[in-house]
Design an enzyme around this catalytic site. Structure first.
Site, PDB file in Angstrom:
ATOM      1  N   GLU A 262       0.834  -1.191   0.000  1.00  0.00           N
ATOM      2  CA  GLU A 262       0.000   0.000   0.000  1.00  0.00           C
ATOM      3  C   GLU A 262       0.878   1.253   0.000  1.00  0.00           C
ATOM      4  O   GLU A 262       1.955   1.244   0.604  1.00  0.00           O
ATOM      5  CB  GLU A 262      -0.925   0.003   1.228  1.00  0.00           C
ATOM      6  CG  GLU A 262      -1.942  -1.122   1.217  1.00  0.00           C
ATOM      7  CD  GLU A 262      -2.930  -1.043   2.388  1.00  0.00           C
ATOM      8  OE1 GLU A 262      -2.811  -0.108   3.216  1.00  0.00           O
ATOM      9  OE2 GLU A 262      -3.811  -1.918   2.475  1.00  0.00           O
ATOM     10  N   HIS A 280      -8.257   1.216   1.825  1.00  0.00           N
ATOM     11  CA  HIS A 280      -8.012   1.107   3.264  1.00  0.00           C
ATOM     12  C   HIS A 280      -8.893   2.093   4.048  1.00  0.00           C
ATOM     13  O   HIS A 280      -8.419   2.955   4.788  1.00  0.00           O
ATOM     14  CB  HIS A 280      -6.546   1.347   3.593  1.00  0.00           C
ATOM     15  CG  HIS A 280      -6.100   0.640   4.838  1.00  0.00           C
ATOM     16  ND1 HIS A 280      -4.881   0.033   4.973  1.00  0.00           N
ATOM     17  CD2 HIS A 280      -6.732   0.426   6.027  1.00  0.00           C
ATOM     18  CE1 HIS A 280      -4.763  -0.510   6.179  1.00  0.00           C
ATOM     19  NE2 HIS A 280      -5.884  -0.279   6.832  1.00  0.00           N
TER      20      HIS A 280
END
Length: 529
Positions: A262, A280
């Site tokens: 990420e 997220h």
């Protein structure tokens, strides 16, 4: 007046809490992105309140000459060098339960989205199409939800799913039958869950044991047509294997809020028609952000003004007076728990702690918390001394404590016994006058073992040749032994060895030991010393 810097975006309500409590506060929400400027001014502050943008590195901590506490509004502390903070004497706090409901609700939302193809249907309709026949979903009613992880967030998801009239099965090494019954779920092993579940949601931390828990092998075991939801941690699923299963239709759909890397800017999973993805967002609600911000402001203020410690990741919840005396015993309690946690794979029903002699007169609540945290860290490294008792309670693990007057050779000692479905495992330890913890009894066998960062435990029958096989195997594979302790019940009966090593034990060594045929058990252990 203590002074706190808020270097990331935090609720104005939280900032006002500092002021109302009598703490001077500078709110500079963009400073966390400028590490050079942050390093220039950090020396002025007693406390640092952050979210995820500020990176608290060893270099920054070296410049933090007055810093006493770091407060992370949220659970994740990947952006804080905790060992460096500990060496510096800086407490690191987080807020582990402030976003539980929000994250659980996001998992449920993702489940609805993937079941009814809502994002694709929305895009299609916005484009002026009316593809009513294209989007054929499935009901959640009467489907089986498989929970991988039944802790705080997982239990909330289970509650919501039961409200939707789903059947819920759960896999969690720490979930007892009693707690499962209270939750209204059926406790199962992982393979059974994979075979039964129509939907799977993951609610576990990322550890060596949970990494790729949905591996290519396990994905192949899934019921055809299953839908998978992950709003926990990236790395729990083999994303390449999942993409293959989605493309073949073995997995009907997936909804992911987290990814192995990420920010995720490219992935084989992107643009697949049966995949829902979000960036997220598990904790991204105004309520959750407000909750964790308020909690961190209250915790930091309490510590700076009164010395009270809550949700600390690197310090027990004890007073300053107690800490001087209890420090070595708290460390010992954690080591005892850690030993059993690393040795125990079966679900734990209860933890029994015996305090003998001088240690029985101490604040055993902190010692209990250290034991529980040690036991559970093997499966969940995010556990700390404050959150561990709550997590254990959620999983139905019973804690029993006994205090007794000095009864043997030692002025005081701690004995920890863990009960699982089929056995008991125990270990005892003490603190010598030099302040160093020692293991003094394992499986009822007396030893005197210094505790090191890297250790090896073996069990065997007391027959000739075992010590030679152990020494030769380790020597041939380049493993140096710093300390070596043996113990046995009686001649020819059960015997153990516990070795303190100079470095982590390579995995091939365990395989080589097993191949000798002389060891009933051999396990590498790691302790935070």
């Amino acid at each position: 007046m203590p002074k706190v810097l808020v270097s990331d975006k935090l609720s104005e309500t939280a900032v006002q809490i500092f002021r109302d409590r009598g703490v001077e506060v500078d709110y500079l929400p963009d400073l966390g992105k400028d590490k050079e400027k942050l390093a220039e001014i950090i020396g002025q502050y007693d406390g640092l309140a952050i979210r995820s943008a500020t990176k608290v590195t060893e270099k920054l901590l070296q410049a933090a000459s007055n810093l006493k506490v770091i407060g992370r509004a949220g659970i994740g502390v990947d952006n804080v060098d905790i060992p460096a903070a500990s060496k510096k004497g800086v407490i690191v706090m987080n807020t582990p339960f402030g976003n539980s409901v929000t994250t659980a609700e996001h998992a449920i939302a993702l489940m609805f989205a993937v079941a009814r193809q809502l994002p694709e249907a929305s895009v299609s309709t916005h484009a002026g199409k009316w593809e009513k026949n294209r989007f054929m979903g499935v009901e959640l009613f009467n489907k089986t939800l498989g929970l991988i992880g039944a802790g705080n967030i997982g239990s909330i998801v289970a509650d919501r799913a039961l409200g939707l009239k789903m059947k819920v099965v759960a896999y969690d090494p720490f979930l007892s039958e009693e707690r499962a019954a209270q939750m209204g779920v059926t406790k199962v092993e992982l393979d059974e869950l994979l075979a039964k579940a129509d939907f799977i949601t993951l609610h576990v931390p990322l550890t060596d044991k949970t990494r790729n828990i949905l591996s290519r092998e396990n994905i192949a075991k899934l019921k055809k047509g299953v839908r998978i939801i992950n709003a926990a941690r990236g790395g729990l699923i083999d994303e390449e294997a999942l993409a293959d299963a989605l493309e073949t239709g073995h997995v009907a759909g997936a909804a992911l809020d987290v990814f192995a890397v990420e920010p995720a800017t490219e992935s084989r999973l992107f643009n697949l028609p049966n995949v829902v993805v979000t960036p997220h967002l598990g904790a991204s609600t105004s309520e959750a952000q407000e909750n964790v911000a308020i909690q961190v402001a209250e915790q930091m203020s309490d510590y700076l003004l009164t010395g009270a410690v809550a949700n600390a990741l690197n310090m027990p919840s004890v007073t300053a007076e107690e800490a001087k005396v209890m420090g070595p015993w708290i460390k010992l309690a954690g080591h005892l728990g850690s030993f059993i946690g690393q040795m125990t794979d079966a679900p734990i029903k209860s933890i029994n702690v015996l305090y003998d002699g001088s240690v029985a007169e101490m604040n055993v609540s902190a010692l209990n918390a250290s034991v529980i945290a040690g036991v559970m860290k093997a499966a969940n490294p995010d556990v700390n001394m404050v959150s561990a008792p709550t997590i254990a309670k959620e999983r139905g693990i019973q804690l029993a404590t006994t205090r007794q007057e000095a009864s043997g050779t030692y002025d005081g000692y701690i004995k920890v016994t863990v009960v699982t479905e089929d056995r008991e495992r125990s270990i005892a330890g003490t603190v010598f006058s030099d302040g160093k913890p020692r293991f003094i009894q394992i499986r009822g066998i007396n030893v005197d073992a210094e505790i090191g960062e890297f250790m090896l435990y073996t069990r065997n029958k007391d027959v000739p040749g075992v010590i030679g096989a152990l020494g030769t195997t380790l020597g041939d594979m380049g493993v140096n032994i710093a300390n070596f302790q043996l113990g046995r019940t009686s001649s020819g009966e059960d015997a153990i060895a516990i070795l303190y090593l100079d470095e982590a034990l390579p995995e091939p060594v365990l395989e080589a030991l097993h191949k000798t045929g002389k060891f009933l058990q051999a396990r590498a252990l790691h302790f935070e010393v």
